[in-house]
Write a protein that holds these residues in place. Structure first.
Motif, mmCIF file in Angstrom:
data_model
loop_
_atom_site.group_PDB
_atom_site.id
_atom_site.type_symbol
_atom_site.label_atom_id
_atom_site.label_comp_id
_atom_site.label_asym_id
_atom_site.label_seq_id
_atom_site.Cartn_x
_atom_site.Cartn_y
_atom_site.Cartn_z
ATOM 1 N N VAL A 129 0.828 -1.207 0.000
ATOM 2 C CA VAL A 129 0.000 0.000 0.000
ATOM 3 C C VAL A 129 0.870 1.268 0.000
ATOM 4 O O VAL A 129 0.636 2.169 -0.810
ATOM 5 C CB VAL A 129 -1.015 -0.023 1.166
ATOM 6 C CG1 VAL A 129 -1.716 1.315 1.329
ATOM 7 C CG2 VAL A 129 -2.042 -1.136 0.935
ATOM 8 N N PRO A 130 1.893 1.384 0.853
ATOM 9 C CA PRO A 130 2.733 2.587 0.777
ATOM 10 C C PRO A 130 3.494 2.703 -0.546
ATOM 11 O O PRO A 130 3.730 3.812 -1.035
ATOM 12 C CB PRO A 130 3.709 2.438 1.950
ATOM 13 C CG PRO A 130 3.095 1.454 2.867
ATOM 14 C CD PRO A 130 2.247 0.560 2.011
ATOM 15 N N VAL A 131 3.864 1.585 -1.124
ATOM 16 C CA VAL A 131 4.544 1.606 -2.428
ATOM 17 C C VAL A 131 3.602 2.162 -3.489
ATOM 18 O O VAL A 131 3.988 3.021 -4.304
ATOM 19 C CB VAL A 131 5.038 0.197 -2.818
ATOM 20 C CG1 VAL A 131 5.604 0.186 -4.226
ATOM 21 C CG2 VAL A 131 6.051 -0.304 -1.811
ATOM 22 N N LEU A 132 2.369 1.699 -3.480
ATOM 23 C CA LEU A 132 1.386 2.205 -4.433
ATOM 24 C C LEU A 132 1.132 3.700 -4.222
ATOM 25 O O LEU A 132 1.023 4.469 -5.182
ATOM 26 C CB LEU A 132 0.081 1.416 -4.322
ATOM 27 C CG LEU A 132 0.190 -0.070 -4.684
ATOM 28 C CD1 LEU A 132 -1.107 -0.796 -4.344
ATOM 29 C CD2 LEU A 132 0.547 -0.248 -6.133
ATOM 30 N N GLY A 133 1.067 4.112 -2.965
ATOM 31 C CA GLY A 133 0.911 5.533 -2.660
ATOM 32 C C GLY A 133 2.096 6.348 -3.140
ATOM 33 O O GLY A 133 1.935 7.463 -3.652
ATOM 34 N N SER A 134 3.279 5.795 -3.004
ATOM 35 C CA SER A 134 4.483 6.493 -3.483
ATOM 36 C C SER A 134 4.485 6.623 -5.004
ATOM 37 O O SER A 134 4.900 7.655 -5.539
ATOM 38 C CB SER A 134 5.743 5.747 -3.031
ATOM 39 O OG SER A 134 5.837 5.739 -1.636
ATOM 40 N N LEU A 135 4.008 5.592 -5.687
ATOM 41 C CA LEU A 135 3.910 5.671 -7.148
ATOM 42 C C LEU A 135 2.911 6.749 -7.570
ATOM 43 O O LEU A 135 3.161 7.506 -8.516
ATOM 44 C CB LEU A 135 3.512 4.317 -7.733
ATOM 45 C CG LEU A 135 4.566 3.213 -7.637
ATOM 46 C CD1 LEU A 135 3.971 1.879 -8.057
ATOM 47 C CD2 LEU A 135 5.778 3.557 -8.466
ATOM 48 N N LEU A 136 1.803 6.827 -6.859
ATOM 49 C CA LEU A 136 0.825 7.875 -7.151
ATOM 50 C C LEU A 136 1.414 9.260 -6.881
ATOM 51 O O LEU A 136 1.215 10.189 -7.659
ATOM 52 C CB LEU A 136 -0.438 7.670 -6.321
ATOM 53 C CG LEU A 136 -1.363 6.546 -6.758
ATOM 54 C CD1 LEU A 136 -2.423 6.270 -5.690
ATOM 55 C CD2 LEU A 136 -2.027 6.888 -8.075
ATOM 56 N N ALA A 137 2.128 9.379 -5.769
ATOM 57 C CA ALA A 137 2.744 10.666 -5.435
ATOM 58 C C ALA A 137 3.782 11.061 -6.478
ATOM 59 O O ALA A 137 3.844 12.222 -6.907
ATOM 60 C CB ALA A 137 3.382 10.601 -4.044
ATOM 61 N N ALA A 138 4.593 10.109 -6.909
ATOM 62 C CA ALA A 138 5.604 10.401 -7.934
ATOM 63 C C ALA A 138 4.932 10.817 -9.241
ATOM 64 O O ALA A 138 5.393 11.752 -9.918
ATOM 65 C CB ALA A 138 6.486 9.176 -8.158
ATOM 66 N N GLY A 139 3.849 10.154 -9.598
ATOM 67 C CA GLY A 139 3.117 10.526 -10.802
ATOM 68 C C GLY A 139 2.542 11.930 -10.694
ATOM 69 O O GLY A 139 2.586 12.708 -11.654
ATOM 70 N N THR A 140 2.029 12.271 -9.528
ATOM 71 C CA THR A 140 1.474 13.607 -9.308
ATOM 72 C C THR A 140 2.549 14.676 -9.453
ATOM 73 O O THR A 140 2.361 15.681 -10.136
ATOM 74 C CB THR A 140 0.830 13.687 -7.909
ATOM 75 O OG1 THR A 140 -0.196 12.693 -7.815
ATOM 76 C CG2 THR A 140 0.239 15.058 -7.663
ATOM 77 N N VAL A 141 3.673 14.447 -8.801
ATOM 78 C CA VAL A 141 4.782 15.406 -8.889
ATOM 79 C C VAL A 141 5.260 15.516 -10.334
ATOM 80 O O VAL A 141 5.533 16.616 -10.833
ATOM 81 C CB VAL A 141 5.929 14.999 -7.933
ATOM 82 C CG1 VAL A 141 7.178 15.826 -8.180
ATOM 83 C CG2 VAL A 141 5.478 15.129 -6.489
ATOM 84 N N GLY A 142 5.327 14.388 -11.025
ATOM 85 C CA GLY A 142 5.747 14.402 -12.421
ATOM 86 C C GLY A 142 4.795 15.175 -13.312
ATOM 87 O O GLY A 142 5.230 15.902 -14.209
#
Length: 116
Positions: free
Chosen positions: A44-57
């Motif tokens: 779950v935190p990994v998936l959240g980190s991927l979403l956060a990275a996508g948002t920042v990108g």
């Protein structure tokens, strides 16, 4: 086209950023979704980190267009994986997925049309 690109990017960033926060703060909803899809909770935190990275990108794409395009493509892949996870367990509750996928796909399309 510039206005459409900006609006779609900001809406997409809001949606994916909000989801990232929910995943990263340890809210119960993503944990229940992981359980339903038979995904270990430690992801779950990994998936959240991927979403956060996508948002920042996506937001960084205003300054570095190729980064925004890569983030949009990555989020399309992320939500394609989410669809596979839903279908794998027989879940037909795809309304939330469709909203997120529609926004990230719309972002990718407007990004491509605006930049190229």
């Amino acid at each position: 086209m510039h206005t459409a690109h900006v609006i779609v990017t900001l809406v997409t960033a809001f949606f994916t950023g909000s989801a990232a926060v929910v995943y990263l703060i340890g809210h119960e909803y993503p944990k229940a979704q992981a359980d339903m899809k038979r995904i270990p909770r430690r992801y779950v935190p990994v998936l959240g980190s991927l979403l956060a990275a996508g948002t920042v990108g996506l937001l960084a794409g205003f300054a570095v267009p190729l980064l925004g395009l890569a983030a949009a493509a990555g989020l399309v892949l992320y939500f394609t994986g989410a669809l596979v996870a839903h279908l794998r367990v027989g879940s037909r509750n795809l309304t939330g997925w469709a909203i997120f996928f529609g926004t990230v796909l719309g972002n990718l399309v407007t990004n491509l049309l605006y930049r190229y």
